[in-house]
Design a protein around this motif. Structure first.
Motif, PDB file in Angstrom:
ATOM      1  N   LEU A   1       0.862  -1.172   0.000  1.00  0.00           N
ATOM      2  CA  LEU A   1       0.000   0.000   0.000  1.00  0.00           C
ATOM      3  C   LEU A   1       0.900   1.224   0.000  1.00  0.00           C
ATOM      4  CD1 LEU A   1      -2.437  -1.192   2.794  1.00  0.00           C
ATOM      5  CD2 LEU A   1      -2.625  -1.533   0.339  1.00  0.00           C
ATOM      6  N   GLU A   2       0.716   2.082  -0.971  1.00  0.00           N
ATOM      7  CA  GLU A   2       1.572   3.251  -1.092  1.00  0.00           C
ATOM      8  C   GLU A   2       0.779   4.499  -0.739  1.00  0.00           C
ATOM      9  OE1 GLU A   2       3.401   5.324  -4.873  1.00  0.00           O
ATOM     10  OE2 GLU A   2       4.527   3.512  -4.385  1.00  0.00           O
TER      11      GLU A   2
ATOM     12  N   VAL B   1      -2.893   0.502  -4.160  1.00  0.00           N
ATOM     13  CA  VAL B   1      -2.724  -0.899  -3.797  1.00  0.00           C
ATOM     14  C   VAL B   1      -1.959  -1.537  -4.943  1.00  0.00           C
ATOM     15  CG1 VAL B   1      -3.881  -3.068  -3.220  1.00  0.00           C
ATOM     16  CG2 VAL B   1      -4.922  -0.882  -2.551  1.00  0.00           C
ATOM     17  N   LYS B   2      -0.781  -2.078  -4.643  1.00  0.00           N
ATOM     18  CA  LYS B   2       0.070  -2.646  -5.684  1.00  0.00           C
ATOM     19  C   LYS B   2       0.353  -4.112  -5.395  1.00  0.00           C
ATOM     20  CE  LYS B   2       2.311   1.673  -6.956  1.00  0.00           C
ATOM     21  NZ  LYS B   2       3.597   2.336  -7.228  1.00  0.00           N
TER      22      LYS B   2
ATOM     23  N   ILE C   1      -3.032  -2.109  -8.846  1.00  0.00           N
ATOM     24  CA  ILE C   1      -4.236  -2.890  -9.148  1.00  0.00           C
ATOM     25  C   ILE C   1      -5.507  -2.233  -8.632  1.00  0.00           C
ATOM     26  CG2 ILE C   1      -3.027  -5.096  -9.248  1.00  0.00           C
ATOM     27  CD1 ILE C   1      -4.545  -5.577  -6.446  1.00  0.00           C
ATOM     28  N   ALA C   2      -5.357  -1.332  -7.630  1.00  0.00           N
ATOM     29  CA  ALA C   2      -6.548  -0.710  -7.053  1.00  0.00           C
ATOM     30  C   ALA C   2      -6.147   0.521  -6.252  1.00  0.00           C
ATOM     31  CB  ALA C   2      -7.287  -1.706  -6.149  1.00  0.00           C
ATOM     32  N   ARG C   3      -7.171   1.240  -5.802  1.00  0.00           N
ATOM     33  CA  ARG C   3      -6.971   2.358  -4.879  1.00  0.00           C
ATOM     34  C   ARG C   3      -7.920   2.141  -3.705  1.00  0.00           C
ATOM     35  NH1 ARG C   3      -6.062   4.706  -9.808  1.00  0.00           N
ATOM     36  NH2 ARG C   3      -4.037   5.711  -9.963  1.00  0.00           N
TER      37      ARG C   3
ATOM     38  N   ASN D   1       0.293   2.789 -16.953  1.00  0.00           N
ATOM     39  CA  ASN D   1       0.966   4.002 -16.495  1.00  0.00           C
ATOM     40  C   ASN D   1       1.825   3.757 -15.270  1.00  0.00           C
ATOM     41  OD1 ASN D   1      -0.128   5.567 -18.545  1.00  0.00           O
ATOM     42  ND2 ASN D   1      -1.914   6.163 -17.333  1.00  0.00           N
ATOM     43  N   SER D   2       1.442   2.827 -14.414  1.00  0.00           N
ATOM     44  CA  SER D   2       2.243   2.551 -13.218  1.00  0.00           C
ATOM     45  C   SER D   2       3.568   1.881 -13.567  1.00  0.00           C
ATOM     46  CB  SER D   2       1.457   1.685 -12.228  1.00  0.00           C
ATOM     47  OG  SER D   2       1.386   0.357 -12.677  1.00  0.00           O
TER      48      SER D   2
END
Length: 119
Positions: free
Chosen positions: A49-50, A82-83, A89-91, A116-117
């Motif tokens: 989680l960033e 969320v990576k 993959i999500a927020r 883009n990530s």
């Protein structure tokens, strides 16, 4: 004298009998129509989680002390990324439940976000 041959009518919109049977079998067994992923479901991946990020020089990092504040590229209240294995993959948003932190998924990343990530 010419012979008249009755050829079956071709209709591209009609499914073949085998295709119809396969669709019915999938619905009866409640199987997903996609590929069988059962072989990879137990492979561990890194979920992170960033909250945000920033760039600093080595000098700035060495100057950090207890109580230092590092300004991130996000505003307070913005969703976290969320990576999985470094790919978005999500927020989501941070939640607290029974004294533990968690994350509530609020948006699943689309293909463009994932691309883009990586850039």
């Amino acid at each position: 004298m010419s012979a008249i041959i009755n050829e079956p009518e071709v209709n591209d919109n009609v499914e073949t009998e085998d295709a119809v049977r396969e669709n019915v079998d999938n619905k009866v067994d409640n199987k997903p129509a996609g590929p069988d992923l059962s072989m990879i479901l137990d492979i561990p991946v890194q979920l992170s989680l960033e909250v945000g990020s920033t760039e600093q020089t080595v000098e700035q990092i060495l100057a950090l002390a207890q109580g230092s504040v590092i300004e991130l590229n996000r505003k307070a209240g913005e969703p976290l990324d969320v990576k999985v294995n470094g790919t978005l993959i999500a927020r989501g948003e941070v939640v607290e439940s029974q004294g533990k932190y968690g994350i509530r998924i609020i948006d699943i990343a689309g293909g463009n976000d994932r691309l883009n990530s990586l850039l």
